[in-house]
Scaffold this active site. Sequence first.
Site, mmCIF file in Angstrom:
data_model
loop_
_atom_site.group_PDB
_atom_site.id
_atom_site.type_symbol
_atom_site.label_atom_id
_atom_site.label_comp_id
_atom_site.label_asym_id
_atom_site.label_seq_id
_atom_site.Cartn_x
_atom_site.Cartn_y
_atom_site.Cartn_z
ATOM 1 N N HIS A 144 -26.974 46.348 -16.162
ATOM 2 C CA HIS A 144 -28.456 46.112 -16.592
ATOM 3 C C HIS A 144 -29.286 47.226 -16.062
ATOM 4 C CE1 HIS A 144 -32.287 43.906 -16.308
ATOM 5 N NE2 HIS A 144 -31.958 42.779 -17.161
ATOM 6 N N GLN A 167 -25.976 37.270 -12.471
ATOM 7 C CA GLN A 167 -25.404 36.461 -13.486
ATOM 8 C C GLN A 167 -24.101 35.628 -12.888
ATOM 9 O OE1 GLN A 167 -26.502 35.662 -16.361
ATOM 10 N NE2 GLN A 167 -28.213 37.338 -16.574
ATOM 11 N N LYS A 202 -32.730 32.207 -12.162
ATOM 12 C CA LYS A 202 -31.563 31.877 -12.884
ATOM 13 C C LYS A 202 -30.763 31.069 -12.336
ATOM 14 C CE LYS A 202 -31.283 36.903 -14.388
ATOM 15 N NZ LYS A 202 -31.909 36.781 -15.851
ATOM 16 N N CYS A 235 -31.632 44.459 -22.086
ATOM 17 C CA CYS A 235 -31.761 45.325 -20.785
ATOM 18 C C CYS A 235 -30.641 46.214 -20.648
ATOM 19 C CB CYS A 235 -32.509 44.870 -19.594
ATOM 20 S SG CYS A 235 -34.016 44.028 -19.903
ATOM 21 N N ASP A 289 -24.680 43.581 -7.972
ATOM 22 C CA ASP A 289 -25.718 42.629 -8.793
ATOM 23 C C ASP A 289 -25.221 41.508 -9.085
ATOM 24 O OD1 ASP A 289 -27.467 41.669 -10.569
ATOM 25 O OD2 ASP A 289 -27.640 43.339 -11.978
#
Length: 408
Positions: free
Chosen positions: A121, A201, A224, A362, A198
């Site tokens: 991302h 997700q 999220k 993104c 990261d």
Amino acid sequence: MSLLQVRELFPILNQEVNGHPLVYLDSAASSQKPTPVIEALKRYYEMDNANVHRGVHTLGSRATDAYEGARDKVRQFINAKSSEEIIFTRGTTTAINLVASSYARSVCGEGDEIVLTPMEHHSNLIPWQQVAKATGATLKYIPMEPDGTIRLENVENTITDNTRIVAITYVSNVLGVINPIEDIARIAHRHGAKVLVDGAQSTPHMKVDVQQLDCDFYAFSGHKMCGPTGIGALYGKKELLEQMEPIEFGGEMIDHVDLYESTWKELPWKFEGGTPIIAGAVGMAAAIDFLSDIGMENIEKHEKSLAAAAWDRMSEVEDLVIYGPSSDRAGLITFNLGDIHPHDVATVLDSQGVAIRAGHHCCQPLMRQLNVSATARASFYLYNTEEDIDRLVKALIKTKEYFDHAIG
């Protein structure tokens, strides 16, 4: 708690959009909020609203207890060793930028390497570009296989003794790839490199154990994972966080201030200058309680089942191309439908009450690697059902029929 009971806790899902019952398939961008989270925010503002750490009055004490209690819930949720290792931020982007600006710029120099993947991302790409420009370090990329996965052999060949940082997503927001973080961390540490993950997700959708992963930094967002917007967290190993300098200065993060010099508070507060995101932390804690009650293993199993069903049913739609691996993928499907622009696909689906994402997500470098300018994406969460997938497929067939007729 049954799936039907879970859905009933999300008020926003009980509405019609353009005359159709809403099917929300954009949770990878932002999840919906359950009643317990909404009520926790309402209760905080109605009963406990005050600044933290400073006041000795009752409301201040309640707010401080709620805020620091939320920190400990985050610690437990990702299995960090200590609450000192949990820094509240505005979200994943801010957390990554904190590491890039404070840690990476102090350890990188000419000839050093920062290793990424092409699936990152922009939030886990641009900060490292800026570090490279500022320090003279070189960016390197682990090659991807045609299905978007990465092989450990290529990881071994990319990371060297000159690598200082490996920054990688746990789960791709486009491909649904689940990267082997534990193996990557082992390889990186063998070369003396540090690993930032990261987790935007991954954290909402699977059980995360930062000690088992042995990552050095881990970043994620509350919005999220059924929490409010504007709140997230950075996990960092204590010894690394202690070495790092704050990048925001002001009230609350200080120990002693003189006219010409100042000193900082201990962890974690030296990184949380100013009034923190108190209500956001309260809401995030409520979201963690909610997800934990359902069970992260149950959520992951449900979403993978939905992704497999969606893959099978969407593959039957004529001229539909799906990106990413066909198995062992997270709960999202990214696709294109013939020559129809993804924005047009999303617009027609919205007219049928089906909300999906369209664009480059993104991830412009990844789009170029896939030889497309944009894609459409349907992403699933604990409140989605196989009926939602049926609605999606029917809407896609209608979309194709509409454009075939228009062109014909």
